[in-house]
Design a protein around this motif. Structure first.
Motif, PDB file in Angstrom:
ATOM      1  N   LYS A  80      59.094  14.065  30.520  1.00  0.00           N
ATOM      2  CA  LYS A  80      58.632  12.751  30.975  1.00  0.00           C
ATOM      3  C   LYS A  80      57.597  12.911  32.086  1.00  0.00           C
ATOM      4  O   LYS A  80      56.557  12.254  32.081  1.00  0.00           O
ATOM      5  CB  LYS A  80      59.826  11.929  31.460  1.00  0.00           C
ATOM      6  N   SER A  81      57.867  13.813  33.018  1.00  0.00           N
ATOM      7  CA  SER A  81      56.935  14.046  34.116  1.00  0.00           C
ATOM      8  C   SER A  81      55.595  14.558  33.609  1.00  0.00           C
ATOM      9  O   SER A  81      54.541  14.124  34.082  1.00  0.00           O
ATOM     10  CB  SER A  81      57.532  15.059  35.098  1.00  0.00           C
ATOM     11  N   ALA A  82      55.607  15.467  32.642  1.00  0.00           N
ATOM     12  CA  ALA A  82      54.352  15.993  32.094  1.00  0.00           C
ATOM     13  C   ALA A  82      53.526  14.865  31.480  1.00  0.00           C
ATOM     14  O   ALA A  82      52.303  14.819  31.642  1.00  0.00           O
ATOM     15  CB  ALA A  82      54.645  17.078  31.066  1.00  0.00           C
ATOM     16  N   LEU A  83      54.185  13.954  30.780  1.00  0.00           N
ATOM     17  CA  LEU A  83      53.468  12.819  30.186  1.00  0.00           C
ATOM     18  C   LEU A  83      52.911  11.888  31.265  1.00  0.00           C
ATOM     19  O   LEU A  83      51.781  11.409  31.166  1.00  0.00           O
ATOM     20  CB  LEU A  83      54.385  12.046  29.240  1.00  0.00           C
ATOM     21  N   ILE A  84      53.703  11.653  32.303  1.00  0.00           N
ATOM     22  CA  ILE A  84      53.282  10.723  33.356  1.00  0.00           C
ATOM     23  C   ILE A  84      52.171  11.315  34.222  1.00  0.00           C
ATOM     24  O   ILE A  84      51.175  10.657  34.501  1.00  0.00           O
ATOM     25  CB  ILE A  84      54.490  10.309  34.225  1.00  0.00           C
ATOM     26  N   THR A  85      52.333  12.566  34.651  1.00  0.00           N
ATOM     27  CA  THR A  85      51.367  13.140  35.589  1.00  0.00           C
ATOM     28  C   THR A  85      50.029  13.478  34.939  1.00  0.00           C
ATOM     29  O   THR A  85      49.054  13.727  35.643  1.00  0.00           O
ATOM     30  CB  THR A  85      51.922  14.393  36.301  1.00  0.00           C
ATOM     31  N   THR A  86      49.974  13.483  33.614  1.00  0.00           N
ATOM     32  CA  THR A  86      48.696  13.753  32.934  1.00  0.00           C
ATOM     33  C   THR A  86      48.129  12.512  32.254  1.00  0.00           C
ATOM     34  O   THR A  86      47.107  12.588  31.585  1.00  0.00           O
ATOM     35  CB  THR A  86      48.843  14.882  31.896  1.00  0.00           C
ATOM     36  N   SER A  87      48.782  11.368  32.415  1.00  0.00           N
ATOM     37  CA  SER A  87      48.277  10.141  31.796  1.00  0.00           C
ATOM     38  C   SER A  87      47.036   9.660  32.535  1.00  0.00           C
ATOM     39  O   SER A  87      46.745  10.104  33.637  1.00  0.00           O
ATOM     40  CB  SER A  87      49.357   9.061  31.796  1.00  0.00           C
ATOM     41  N   TYR A  88      46.302   8.763  31.905  1.00  0.00           N
ATOM     42  CA  TYR A  88      45.080   8.265  32.533  1.00  0.00           C
ATOM     43  C   TYR A  88      45.090   6.740  32.580  1.00  0.00           C
ATOM     44  O   TYR A  88      45.673   6.084  31.736  1.00  0.00           O
ATOM     45  CB  TYR A  88      43.827   8.772  31.806  1.00  0.00           C
ATOM     46  N   SER A  89      44.437   6.199  33.617  1.00  0.00           N
ATOM     47  CA  SER A  89      44.410   4.744  33.794  1.00  0.00           C
ATOM     48  C   SER A  89      42.996   4.180  33.724  1.00  0.00           C
ATOM     49  O   SER A  89      42.785   3.004  34.002  1.00  0.00           O
ATOM     50  CB  SER A  89      45.079   4.350  35.116  1.00  0.00           C
ATOM     51  N   THR A  90      42.036   5.036  33.370  1.00  0.00           N
ATOM     52  CA  THR A  90      40.670   4.571  33.125  1.00  0.00           C
ATOM     53  C   THR A  90      40.168   5.230  31.848  1.00  0.00           C
ATOM     54  O   THR A  90      40.632   6.310  31.466  1.00  0.00           O
ATOM     55  CB  THR A  90      39.704   4.941  34.277  1.00  0.00           C
ATOM     56  N   TYR A  91      39.241   4.576  31.191  1.00  0.00           N
ATOM     57  CA  TYR A  91      38.619   5.154  30.007  1.00  0.00           C
ATOM     58  C   TYR A  91      37.676   6.279  30.424  1.00  0.00           C
ATOM     59  O   TYR A  91      37.377   6.438  31.614  1.00  0.00           O
ATOM     60  CB  TYR A  91      37.850   4.076  29.230  1.00  0.00           C
ATOM     61  N   ALA A  92      37.196   7.065  29.470  1.00  0.00           N
ATOM     62  CA  ALA A  92      36.295   8.192  29.760  1.00  0.00           C
ATOM     63  C   ALA A  92      35.039   7.743  30.513  1.00  0.00           C
ATOM     64  O   ALA A  92      34.479   8.508  31.297  1.00  0.00           O
ATOM     65  CB  ALA A  92      35.918   8.913  28.469  1.00  0.00           C
ATOM     66  N   ASN A  93      34.625   6.491  30.311  1.00  0.00           N
ATOM     67  CA  ASN A  93      33.429   5.988  30.995  1.00  0.00           C
ATOM     68  C   ASN A  93      33.729   5.465  32.402  1.00  0.00           C
ATOM     69  O   ASN A  93      32.850   4.914  33.062  1.00  0.00           O
ATOM     70  CB  ASN A  93      32.740   4.901  30.166  1.00  0.00           C
ATOM     71  N   GLY A  94      34.981   5.611  32.862  1.00  0.00           N
ATOM     72  CA  GLY A  94      35.353   5.185  34.202  1.00  0.00           C
ATOM     73  C   GLY A  94      35.832   3.752  34.306  1.00  0.00           C
ATOM     74  O   GLY A  94      36.308   3.333  35.358  1.00  0.00           O
TER      75      GLY A  94
END
Length: 152
Positions: A80-94
Protein backbone atom coordinates in the motif's frame (compact mmCIF):
# COMPACT_ATOMS: atom_id res chain seq x y z
CA UNK A 1 -11.66 9.32 -11.50
CA UNK A 2 -14.78 8.47 -9.57
CA UNK A 3 -16.28 10.25 -6.54
CA UNK A 4 -14.71 9.48 -3.21
CA UNK A 5 -16.24 9.07 0.21
CA UNK A 6 -16.34 12.03 2.60
CA UNK A 7 -13.54 12.42 5.15
CA UNK A 8 -13.44 9.86 7.94
CA UNK A 9 -15.71 11.15 10.72
CA UNK A 10 -13.94 9.16 13.46
CA UNK A 11 -10.45 10.37 12.62
CA UNK A 12 -10.29 12.97 9.85
CA UNK A 13 -6.47 12.84 10.06
CA UNK A 14 -6.59 9.70 7.91
CA UNK A 15 -6.94 10.66 4.27
CA UNK A 16 -9.36 8.61 2.18
CA UNK A 17 -9.30 7.49 -0.53
CA UNK A 18 -5.71 6.23 -0.41
CA UNK A 19 -5.26 6.46 -4.20
CA UNK A 20 -7.37 6.63 -7.33
CA UNK A 21 -7.38 4.59 -10.52
CA UNK A 22 -9.24 4.76 -13.83
CA UNK A 23 -12.95 4.00 -13.58
CA UNK A 24 -14.41 5.42 -16.80
CA UNK A 25 -14.58 3.56 -20.12
CA UNK A 26 -12.60 0.54 -18.97
CA UNK A 27 -12.27 -2.42 -21.37
CA UNK A 28 -13.19 -5.34 -19.14
CA UNK A 29 -14.05 -9.02 -19.34
CA UNK A 30 -17.77 -9.58 -19.81
CA UNK A 31 -19.92 -12.61 -19.08
CA UNK A 32 -21.62 -14.14 -22.09
CA UNK A 33 -24.76 -14.59 -19.99
CA UNK A 34 -26.08 -11.17 -20.93
CA UNK A 35 -25.78 -8.64 -23.70
CA UNK A 36 -23.63 -5.51 -23.42
CA UNK A 37 -26.67 -3.29 -22.80
CA UNK A 38 -29.88 -3.78 -20.88
CA UNK A 39 -31.86 -3.54 -24.12
CA UNK A 40 -29.73 -6.01 -26.08
CA UNK A 41 -30.95 -9.58 -25.70
CA UNK A 42 -29.17 -11.34 -28.60
CA UNK A 43 -25.60 -10.06 -28.90
CA UNK A 44 -22.88 -11.65 -26.74
CA UNK A 45 -19.30 -10.46 -26.23
CA UNK A 46 -16.28 -11.51 -24.19
CA UNK A 47 -15.43 -7.87 -23.43
CA UNK A 48 -17.33 -4.65 -22.81
CA UNK A 49 -16.53 -0.99 -22.10
CA UNK A 50 -17.66 -0.31 -18.54
CA UNK A 51 -17.77 2.86 -16.42
CA UNK A 52 -18.49 2.35 -12.75
CA UNK A 53 -17.17 3.29 -9.34
CA UNK A 54 -16.09 -0.35 -8.85
CA UNK A 55 -13.89 -0.43 -11.97
CA UNK A 56 -10.70 0.94 -10.32
CA UNK A 57 -10.53 -1.98 -7.89
CA UNK A 58 -9.35 -4.64 -10.37
CA UNK A 59 -6.56 -2.35 -11.55
CA UNK A 60 -5.31 -1.56 -8.05
CA UNK A 61 -5.65 -5.22 -7.02
CA UNK A 62 -3.66 -6.24 -10.09
CA UNK A 63 -0.93 -3.73 -9.28
CA UNK A 64 -0.80 -5.04 -5.71
CA UNK A 65 -0.50 -8.62 -7.01
CA UNK A 66 2.33 -7.62 -9.35
CA UNK A 67 4.14 -5.93 -6.46
CA UNK A 68 3.69 -8.99 -4.24
CA UNK A 69 5.04 -11.20 -7.02
CA UNK A 70 8.10 -9.00 -7.46
CA UNK A 71 8.60 -8.52 -3.70
CA UNK A 72 7.19 -11.62 -1.91
CA UNK A 73 8.48 -10.43 1.46
CA UNK A 74 6.60 -7.14 1.38
CA UNK A 75 3.70 -6.84 3.82
CA UNK A 76 0.28 -5.58 2.68
CA UNK A 77 1.13 -2.26 4.36
CA UNK A 78 4.41 -2.04 2.41
CA UNK A 79 2.56 -2.68 -0.85
CA UNK A 80 0.00 0.00 0.00
CA UNK A 81 2.82 2.39 0.88
CA UNK A 82 4.60 1.73 -2.43
CA UNK A 83 1.41 2.59 -4.31
CA UNK A 84 0.79 5.72 -2.24
CA UNK A 85 4.33 7.13 -2.16
CA UNK A 86 4.74 6.77 -5.94
CA UNK A 87 1.30 8.05 -6.95
CA UNK A 88 0.94 11.35 -8.74
CA UNK A 89 -1.47 14.26 -8.30
CA UNK A 90 -0.68 16.18 -11.48
CA UNK A 91 -0.66 15.17 -15.12
CA UNK A 92 2.64 14.95 -17.05
CA UNK A 93 2.08 18.53 -18.26
CA UNK A 94 1.93 19.78 -14.64
CA UNK A 95 -1.82 20.40 -14.62
CA UNK A 96 -3.74 19.09 -11.58
CA UNK A 97 -5.84 15.94 -11.76
CA UNK A 98 -9.45 16.74 -12.59
CA UNK A 99 -12.52 15.71 -10.64
CA UNK A 100 -14.74 13.84 -13.10
CA UNK A 101 -17.88 14.98 -11.30
CA UNK A 102 -17.33 18.67 -12.01
CA UNK A 103 -14.31 19.00 -14.34
CA UNK A 104 -12.43 21.16 -11.83
CA UNK A 105 -9.07 20.50 -10.19
CA UNK A 106 -9.45 17.71 -7.65
CA UNK A 107 -8.25 17.85 -4.08
CA UNK A 108 -6.73 15.19 -1.82
CA UNK A 109 -10.25 14.56 -0.52
CA UNK A 110 -11.09 13.40 -4.05
CA UNK A 111 -7.85 11.76 -5.22
CA UNK A 112 -6.13 10.78 -1.96
CA UNK A 113 -2.36 10.58 -2.47
CA UNK A 114 -2.93 10.59 -6.22
CA UNK A 115 -3.32 8.38 -9.26
CA UNK A 116 -1.87 4.88 -8.95
CA UNK A 117 1.56 4.72 -10.50
CA UNK A 118 3.40 2.55 -12.96
CA UNK A 119 6.65 2.91 -10.98
CA UNK A 120 5.72 1.31 -7.64
CA UNK A 121 8.12 -1.63 -8.10
CA UNK A 122 10.94 0.56 -6.79
CA UNK A 123 9.30 3.19 -4.57
CA UNK A 124 12.43 4.53 -2.90
CA UNK A 125 10.41 5.61 0.15
CA UNK A 126 8.15 3.13 1.85
CA UNK A 127 6.34 3.05 5.17
CA UNK A 128 5.56 -0.30 6.74
CA UNK A 129 3.07 -0.61 9.60
CA UNK A 130 2.34 -3.24 12.22
CA UNK A 131 -0.61 -4.01 14.44
CA UNK A 132 1.16 -2.10 17.25
CA UNK A 133 1.03 1.03 15.07
CA UNK A 134 -2.73 0.61 14.65
CA UNK A 135 -3.17 0.08 18.39
CA UNK A 136 -1.16 3.24 19.07
CA UNK A 137 -3.42 5.15 16.66
CA UNK A 138 -6.56 3.90 18.39
CA UNK A 139 -5.15 4.83 21.80
CA UNK A 140 -4.10 8.22 20.44
CA UNK A 141 -7.63 9.06 19.30
CA UNK A 142 -9.11 8.11 22.65
CA UNK A 143 -10.14 4.45 22.41
CA UNK A 144 -10.00 2.59 25.72
CA UNK A 145 -8.46 -0.86 26.13
CA UNK A 146 -11.99 -2.27 26.48
CA UNK A 147 -13.18 -0.64 23.24
CA UNK A 148 -10.16 -2.03 21.39
CA UNK A 149 -10.73 -5.50 22.88
CA UNK A 150 -14.40 -5.35 21.84
CA UNK A 151 -13.40 -4.61 18.23
CA UNK A 152 -10.63 -7.24 18.07
Amino acid sequence: MTPSPPPNSITPDILKPDVIAPGLNILAAWSGNSGPTRMDHKRRFDFNIISDTSMPYPRVSGLAALLKGAHPNWSPAAIKSALITTSYSTYANGQPLLDSTNGKASSPLVHGAGHVPQKALNPGLMYDITSDDYLNLLCGIGYTEQQIADEA
